[in-house]
Motif scaffolding. Structure first.
Motif, PDB file in Angstrom:
ATOM      1  N   UNK A  27     -42.277 -21.385  37.000  1.00  0.00           N
ATOM      2  CA  UNK A  27     -41.809 -22.466  36.126  1.00  0.00           C
ATOM      3  C   UNK A  27     -42.954 -23.033  35.287  1.00  0.00           C
ATOM      4  N   UNK A  28     -44.120 -23.199  35.895  1.00  0.00           N
ATOM      5  CA  UNK A  28     -45.281 -23.716  35.166  1.00  0.00           C
ATOM      6  C   UNK A  28     -45.738 -22.714  34.116  1.00  0.00           C
ATOM      7  N   UNK A  29     -45.806 -21.457  34.490  1.00  0.00           N
ATOM      8  CA  UNK A  29     -46.209 -20.415  33.533  1.00  0.00           C
ATOM      9  C   UNK A  29     -45.225 -20.371  32.361  1.00  0.00           C
ATOM     10  N   UNK A  30     -43.936 -20.440  32.646  1.00  0.00           N
ATOM     11  CA  UNK A  30     -42.925 -20.418  31.588  1.00  0.00           C
ATOM     12  C   UNK A  30     -43.048 -21.655  30.689  1.00  0.00           C
ATOM     13  N   UNK A  31     -43.329 -22.802  31.298  1.00  0.00           N
ATOM     14  CA  UNK A  31     -43.509 -24.025  30.508  1.00  0.00           C
ATOM     15  C   UNK A  31     -44.715 -23.897  29.586  1.00  0.00           C
ATOM     16  N   UNK A  32     -45.802 -23.341  30.090  1.00  0.00           N
ATOM     17  CA  UNK A  32     -46.999 -23.167  29.257  1.00  0.00           C
ATOM     18  C   UNK A  32     -46.711 -22.231  28.087  1.00  0.00           C
ATOM     19  N   UNK A  33     -46.037 -21.117  28.359  1.00  0.00           N
ATOM     20  CA  UNK A  33     -45.725 -20.176  27.289  1.00  0.00           C
ATOM     21  C   UNK A  33     -44.748 -20.784  26.280  1.00  0.00           C
TER      22      UNK A  33
END
Length: 156
Positions: A27-33
């Motif tokens: 979820x964090x990686x997707x938010x950053x992208x």
């Protein structure tokens, strides 16, 4: 041109980081992208969505910015036609097993017309509120500069 930059950054992100091993890391990686994509699109509302109201940023050359409105003003000042695009490429995300907190680290780039002008490392503190992760703090350190990046954007 910006869509090419976005495609390159997303590909770099996918190739340069380990796969997320937990739903929170994903979820964090997707938010950053998603925030990176918003930066490329100059979608100010979407850029700011990922920050808490009291977000604190230590910029690449040491200047500090406090609060969502002040941070957003930096992107607003660049303008929608700006050739400059900031991207964060996560390398590691660690989620606390005890608190709704996470630590992200990686490298960041300032690009202009598909050229990297400034590159460095960053870290971010994420906080989970409900089911959503938000950035509460970021620290950026500029490490290398190229061509006009040293003259135009490298003001410590």
């Amino acid at each position: 041109m910006k869509s090419l930059s976005l495609a390159c950054c997303v590909l770099l992100s996918a190739l340069s980081v380990r796969a997320a091993s937990t739903p929170d890391q994903a979820a964090i990686r997707a938010a950053r992208l998603a925030q990176n994509a918003a930066i490329v699109a100059h979608d100010l509302d979407r850029i700011a969505f990922f920050w808490t109201e009291d977000v604190i940023i230590q910029r690449g050359f040491g200047l500090q910015v406090s609060g969502k409105a002040a941070y957003l003003q930096l992107f607003r000042d660049d303008g929608p036609g700006s050739i400059y695009v900031y991207q964060r490429i996560p390398e590691a995300i660690e989620v606390s097993p005890d608190w709704p907190l996470a630590f992200e680290s990686g490298y960041w780039e300032l690009r202009a017309k598909d050229r990297v002008l400034v590159r460095g490392k960053y870290s971010a503190q994420w906080v989970k509120r409900g089911r959503q992760w938000f950035i509460r703090g970021e620290v950026y350190v500029a490490l290398t500069g190229y061509d006009e990046g040293k003259q135009q954007k490298a003001t410590p």
